[in-house]
Motif scaffolding. Structure first.
Motif, PDB file in Angstrom:
ATOM      1  N   THR A   1      -6.959  -2.494  -4.620  1.00 35.77           N
ATOM      2  CA  THR A   1      -7.265  -1.656  -5.767  1.00 35.77           C
ATOM      3  C   THR A   1      -6.342  -0.427  -5.743  1.00 35.77           C
ATOM      4  N   VAL A   2      -6.605   0.548  -6.594  1.00 30.90           N
ATOM      5  CA  VAL A   2      -5.782   1.760  -6.623  1.00 30.90           C
ATOM      6  C   VAL A   2      -6.672   2.961  -6.355  1.00 30.90           C
ATOM      7  N   VAL A   3      -6.365   3.714  -5.308  1.00 32.71           N
ATOM      8  CA  VAL A   3      -7.126   4.905  -4.951  1.00 32.71           C
ATOM      9  C   VAL A   3      -6.150   6.068  -4.780  1.00 32.71           C
ATOM     10  N   ASP A   4      -6.465   7.191  -5.413  1.00 35.74           N
ATOM     11  CA  ASP A   4      -5.570   8.358  -5.371  1.00 35.74           C
ATOM     12  C   ASP A   4      -4.152   7.983  -5.801  1.00 35.74           C
ATOM     13  N   GLY A   5      -4.070   7.063  -6.742  1.00 37.25           N
ATOM     14  CA  GLY A   5      -2.768   6.703  -7.283  1.00 37.25           C
ATOM     15  C   GLY A   5      -1.938   5.772  -6.419  1.00 37.25           C
TER      16      GLY A   5
ATOM     17  N   ALA B   1      -8.980  -3.075  -0.085  1.00 38.71           N
ATOM     18  CA  ALA B   1     -10.369  -2.612  -0.019  1.00 38.71           C
ATOM     19  C   ALA B   1     -11.033  -2.993   1.292  1.00 38.71           C
TER      20      ALA B   1
ATOM     21  N   GLU C   1       0.823  -1.212   0.000  1.00 43.41           N
ATOM     22  CA  GLU C   1       0.000   0.000   0.000  1.00 43.41           C
ATOM     23  C   GLU C   1       0.859   1.265   0.000  1.00 43.41           C
TER      24      GLU C   1
ATOM     25  N   ARG D   1      -7.620  -6.368 -10.327  1.00 45.21           N
ATOM     26  CA  ARG D   1      -7.085  -6.021  -9.016  1.00 45.21           C
ATOM     27  C   ARG D   1      -6.197  -7.156  -8.488  1.00 45.21           C
TER      28      ARG D   1
END
Lengths: 193, 193, 193, 193
Positions: free
Chosen positions: D57-61, D66, D20, D33
């Motif tokens: 997953t990918v959030v804000d790069g 999750a 992460e 994913r």
């Protein structure tokens, strides 16, 4: 009054929340996860399309938006929406979900009952020059979906036959809350089948 | 056109996002955590006030909304907003943040520079019958804040002197995005002091 | 074998998950939110204490850890744990939760039934020189809690009487999973009262 | 001492956290994913394999888990891990990530440099009876991956040639923290290429 980005955001927020609260939709989230998109009026590129950053995944058996709503957060569904809008300006919202042979048969019958135009595009017929040219596949695919629907705008469609690509079904409409309501009803019916 | 809940939601979503992206605000999140509220026109109760479910906490050093935006998600800040709105109908948005002696002095000077009406209410003067009656404290407190401001609407105020209650400062305005901009500027200035 | 940080982390992860799944605990999360801490053997400072970054808040009516488990993520509860451990080396885990007059009476009876040592410390008796000295309050408070328990280690205690501080109750034990089980049972009994 | 589920959980928690915090890994998260799995000793089924609920997953790069770590949360990667473990009991941890022609070439060279056994399985050679039988594909695939590696245990492998399936690469090892370190180094090298 020009429609504001804030109104778009509030409207998509409500739509995504409706799907997050629909446990039956979890069974329809594909391996690639779902996205839900809403385009500004006359969208020119993916930057004009609001979407869920990180897509909608499944956590504790319920659909869950992974990140925020952002313009430009989607690639595939956003470009699809822009192409659809070029052909029918009423359509600005869409969500993608699972596809498999059993589901595809059921969806075709479901669309007949609802009176919805349903379409399929076979990517095994995609010309090599289309595949090779960057950005050429999406216009070709959306064109095929309209063509296979006899020139009408399909309410639902999916693609099939691509190596290395999970097939997904797309449900589109004018407004994300309407699309969310349609998606919820479909998911409940699929769970009860 | 009647203003829709969706527009309210989109507007508050943008405002909360602005604070989430403001690392300097993390230092101003109080022990009880912050909330950000936005009331419908003519709010009658907390159910007419949109707020962050679970409040805004600090994760990895950045402010983070814990849950969704929901009407009725806040008790304290929502009831405060309803009372403020009764006295000045232009005010419908507000955020609460930290308070301590050093910060309070700085905030008073900051408000002078900005030309903002600043107010303090001393809860040690709260009458026992007000304390005893369910729901009577908030009207009394907000009344005191206006009274201490000479009848003007305070842009910022805090309460002090309550046993068992962390003091918090409140910043209010007509629109949540404007309030978020004001809060960000304040947080950056406080970090640079 | 030296106990590893990974084992501590897995153990606290399980304990926090147990509280997240306990809807009755949501009613006991205080305004300042709960934290759950687990100290390394012989902790020297807050950096030796694992805790939930952003604390445990309430979202959709359920307790929810806002961020990750991290050493050093807690200030108040971590320093409390270090002080407790100095006086009784068996205690390394703790969680804080709500307090109010009705709950306090009930908790005292609950502890009697369980055969737990219960203690209260009155911060209105805190000497001014203790208040003034940075870091002196926590040793004084924990010392008072042991003193008020007749030198025994209290299983549960709370402080009262501080201006500007929400009172919270603390439940401690040797292992976080045991503490989580005790906390769940207490929360269910409180909900059923 | 029997290794506890808590130790497994703490170890995988650390490993997932490492990914992460690795921005370069975001570019390697596939459309489906990623998941990160860690099996109990002698795993018999997916229920013996710990994984990230909702995948990474990918959030804000940035990569983002999750949901929680749970036994049974993964299907594909968990069953793969069980099959690998049957053939080589040292392997209990694995993560999957992207694959495409450019990346595949680079990965093959990367494995050569690292001295890692690399393998590919071509699903276009999968017999129809294997495809037809529920649960038969995974043993066949893992068997092929070992066979293509000359009977050695591949450190990294991917499958290719399946219609409707995104190809993913798998990196395996004995311990999730070691695998996370290897994955991070690989992601950084790929970003710098």
């Amino acid at each position: 009054m020009m429609e504001s980005d804030d109104l778009l955001c509030g409207r998509l927020y409500r739509a995504v929340t409706m799907l997050e609260d629909c446990g039956e939709f979890a069974a329809l989230v594909p391996e690639v996860r779902s996205n839900f998109v809403y385009a500004r009026e006359n969208p020119q590129s993916r930057e004009d399309v609001l979407a869920v950053d990180g897509r909608i995944t499944v956590v504790d058996g319920m659909p869950k938006a992974a990140g925020r709503l952002k313009f430009g957060a989607s690639s595939h569904m956003a470009r699809l929406m822009v192409e659809v809008h070029k052909r029918d300006g009423r359509y600005r919202a869409g969500v993608d979900f699972a596809n498999n042979p059993e589901l595809a048969d059921w969806l075709e019958r479901y669309c007949q009952e609802k009176g919805w135009v349903f379409s399929v595009m076979d990517r095994s017929t995609e010309p090599d020059d289309v595949k090779a040219e960057e950005g050429a596949s999406m216009p070709w695919k959306v064109g095929k979906a309209f063509e296979a629907a006899g020139g009408k705008t399909p309410k639902m469609f999916y693609e099939t036959g691509a190596v290395g690509k999970e097939p997904v079904t797309v449900l589109i409409g004018g407004d994300p809350v309407e699309v969310a309501e349609e998606m919820r009803e479909l998911a409940v019916k699929w769970a009860e089948r």
